[in-house]
Motif scaffolding. Structure first.
Motif, mmCIF file in Angstrom:
data_model
loop_
_atom_site.group_PDB
_atom_site.id
_atom_site.type_symbol
_atom_site.label_atom_id
_atom_site.label_comp_id
_atom_site.label_asym_id
_atom_site.label_seq_id
_atom_site.Cartn_x
_atom_site.Cartn_y
_atom_site.Cartn_z
ATOM 1 N N CYS A 71 16.822 -125.997 35.541
ATOM 2 C CA CYS A 71 18.241 -125.603 35.484
ATOM 3 C C CYS A 71 18.513 -124.351 34.665
ATOM 4 O O CYS A 71 19.644 -123.864 34.658
ATOM 5 C CB CYS A 71 19.092 -126.764 34.979
ATOM 6 S SG CYS A 71 18.662 -127.379 33.354
ATOM 7 N N SER B 235 34.331 -131.183 33.583
ATOM 8 C CA SER B 235 34.042 -131.594 34.954
ATOM 9 C C SER B 235 34.954 -132.749 35.397
ATOM 10 O O SER B 235 35.471 -132.760 36.520
ATOM 11 C CB SER B 235 32.575 -132.007 35.079
ATOM 12 O OG SER B 235 32.235 -132.303 36.417
ATOM 13 N N ASN C 158 27.285 -126.083 36.077
ATOM 14 C CA ASN C 158 27.197 -127.412 35.457
ATOM 15 C C ASN C 158 26.090 -128.265 36.080
ATOM 16 O O ASN C 158 26.304 -129.404 36.455
ATOM 17 C CB ASN C 158 28.548 -128.129 35.581
ATOM 18 C CG ASN C 158 28.597 -129.419 34.773
ATOM 19 O OD1 ASN C 158 27.972 -129.515 33.716
ATOM 20 N ND2 ASN C 158 29.327 -130.407 35.253
ATOM 21 N N ARG C 159 24.890 -127.691 36.174
ATOM 22 C CA ARG C 159 23.758 -128.504 36.612
ATOM 23 C C ARG C 159 23.017 -129.053 35.395
ATOM 24 O O ARG C 159 22.494 -128.285 34.594
ATOM 25 C CB ARG C 159 22.785 -127.699 37.490
ATOM 26 C CG ARG C 159 21.650 -128.570 38.047
ATOM 27 C CD ARG C 159 20.866 -127.892 39.170
ATOM 28 N NE ARG C 159 19.944 -126.876 38.719
ATOM 29 C CZ ARG C 159 20.143 -125.562 38.798
ATOM 30 N NH1 ARG C 159 21.281 -125.080 39.277
ATOM 31 N NH2 ARG C 159 19.242 -124.703 38.381
ATOM 32 N N LYS D 194 27.200 -126.103 40.897
ATOM 33 C CA LYS D 194 26.012 -126.783 40.391
ATOM 34 C C LYS D 194 24.749 -125.925 40.437
ATOM 35 O O LYS D 194 23.702 -126.339 39.926
ATOM 36 C CB LYS D 194 25.761 -128.063 41.210
ATOM 37 C CG LYS D 194 26.885 -129.098 41.126
ATOM 38 C CD LYS D 194 26.984 -129.707 39.748
ATOM 39 C CE LYS D 194 28.012 -130.836 39.720
ATOM 40 N NZ LYS D 194 28.160 -131.410 38.374
ATOM 41 N N SER D 195 24.838 -124.755 41.076
ATOM 42 C CA SER D 195 23.628 -123.951 41.227
ATOM 43 C C SER D 195 23.974 -122.510 41.548
ATOM 44 O O SER D 195 25.110 -122.185 41.947
ATOM 45 C CB SER D 195 22.753 -124.512 42.350
ATOM 46 O OG SER D 195 23.407 -124.356 43.612
#
Length: 478
Positions: free
Chosen positions: A185, A247, A168-169, A148-149
């Motif tokens: 993001c 996801s 996938n953020r 996510k980051s």
């Protein structure tokens, strides 16, 4: 005799007309005599933009006749010639081309990606990111790991080796300003490959930078930073639908292998140009106010909102001055900057030329936030001039320009920053901008003519006020 419905309609129209008259600055008794003159001129600027504006047809030519305009491409070269001609046709006092070295990245064949779930092949809508290398000719197949980051990827470290890293953020949809959501993001798109590459990952896939859930991937720039070339890995953005689906599948089936192929290529830098034109000042011709946007765009769409609208609005400012016979005290210069998207070569060339020639710039406005309904301006200036611009809100608010605040300006004019130069970013409504940003959907039909013209008039009105008051009120001399 009118029917009751017609009488009611007439009454509503009369009320609306009265309300508009009350909101017009000219009728505001709180304005000084000078402000009443300014209010009348601003009203004329808006009237002219909405009835005699040329920006919409200019945009039609740029987007439909030329299309996407990546730096170094034949389309970008055509756009330079178009820009030079349209400035000459607008009757500017002088027009010229300023050389700039720019990146030349080509996309190559259409990208392909897919994976298998329960025996069924799932295609991924994706697009290579600008500056990325290609995959091997046969493509890459590797297990996917979702993060996510950047920070999460760093913590995984060596566990990324041999994997395709999936950043996938999503946008934070609670943020009203979508540019803040984008800023929250976009680091994963820009720096994801540099992070994953140093740990031996095979490739990076990034969720598209938009809150809209659709199957249009959004491209954009990525950077390899200071990692060695041997650690460069292919990088692409996938659509938000593809990101949501992947996801979910990763949660249901932890080990998924993705096949990924792209054939993009980085070529040596090439020569291009900023396109520049101006109206010479009548009192202080050596002092310059700049208004501009960027001429280049990505190749997936036509570069309409990013940044065709900014280009045509900037030229419209000078057209509105000429049509209303406004003789500026200072020189008003329009700049179509090249290469904002892939490195800022045009901005660097312009700033370097200003420094070399020791030109005196007193202010600049950049339009690079789309062509939607005007909301206001952000100001990057010394405190005195920041307050000066804020004081003009009473003249501008009747046209929807309520948000006049301290903030950033724009990537192309920011190299001009100094205590003596007032930089401004034009800020339209941001809610729809990232639906189209860097995607195939950024086309001419997404631009509303009236919103575009209102933006041109908004910028022209602020330039009018800056030209009249800025330098004489500035406590710092350039």
């Amino acid at each position: 005799m009118k029917t009751p419905k017609l009488l009611l309609l007439s009454f509503i129209v009369l009320l609306a007309a009265c309300k508009e008259n009350k909101e017009t600055p000219k009728a505001n008794s709180a304005l000084s005599e000078n402000e009443k003159v300014d209010a009348a001129n601003i009203k004329s600027i808006f009237n002219t933009a909405l009835t005699q504006g040329k920006s919409y047809e200019w945009l039609r030519e740029l987007t439909t006749d030329i299309g996407g305009r990546m730096s170094g491409s034949p389309e970008a070269a055509k756009a330079v010639l178009w820009g030079e001609q349209v400035m000459k046709d607008a009757g500017l006092d002088s027009v010229w081309l300023q050389p700039a070295m720019v990146p030349h990245w080509i996309r190559g064949e259409k990208e392909v990606a897919n994976y298998i779930v329960d025996g069924k092949k799932i295609d991924i809508a994706l697009t290579a990111l600008g500056g990325s290398i290609a995959t091997p000719k046969e493509g890459i197949t590797a297990e996917v790991i979702e993060v996510k980051s950047i920070e999460e990827a760093e913590k995984l470290g060596e566990k990324l080796r041999g994997k395709i890293v999936f950043f996938n953020r999503p946008f934070d949809d609670t943020l009203i300003n979508t540019f803040s959501a984008y800023g929250g993001c976009v680091d994963q798109r820009v720096n994801g490959a540099a992070t994953a590459g140093k740990y031996g990952a095979k490739a990076v896939l990034v969720r598209s930078m938009t809150s809209k859930i659709d199957d249009y991937p959004h491209t954009g720039t990525m950077r390899y930073g200071d990692i060695p070339e041997s650690q460069y890995i292919p990088t692409a953005a996938i659509s938000t639908i593809a990101a949501e689906r992947l996801s979910i599948h990763l949660k249901e089936q932890t080990k998924i292998k993705v096949y990924f192929k792209q054939s993009c290529k980085n070529l040596p830098k090439t020569k291009s140009f900023n396109v520049i034109g101006q109206i010479t000042g009548t009192e202080n011709p050596e002092k310059v106010l700049v208004v501009g946007g960027h001429l280049d765009s990505w190749d997936l769409g036509d570069g309409a909102h990013d940044d065709g609208t900014g280009i045509v609005q900037s030229l419209e400012v000078l057209h509105l001055f000429k049509t209303n016979n406004i003789k500026p005290k200072n020189t008003i210069r329009v700049v179509f900057f090249m290469d904002e998207e892939q490195g800022g070569g045009g901005a660097d060339a312009y700033a370097k030329a200003v420094k070399t020639s020791k030109e005196i710039h007193i202010g600049a406005i950049e339009s690079d936030a789309g062509g939607h309904t005007p909301r206001g301006f952000t100001i990057d200036a010394n405190p005195e001039n920041t307050e000066l611009l804020k004081s003009w809100k009473k003249l501008l608010a009747p046209y929807g320009l309520h948000d006049i605040t301290k903030g950033g300006s724009g990537a192309d004019i920011s190299p001009l920053k100094s205590e003596a130069v007032t930089l401004v970013g034009y800020r339209p409504d941001s809610q729809r901008y990232f639906d189209y940003h860097h995607a195939a959907t950024d086309t001419f039909d997404k631009v509303n003519k009236r919103e575009l013209e209102l933006g041109s008039a908004s910028m022209a009105s602020l330039i009018y006020l800056m030209d009249k008051y800025l330098y004489s009120n500035s406590p710092i001399k350039p």
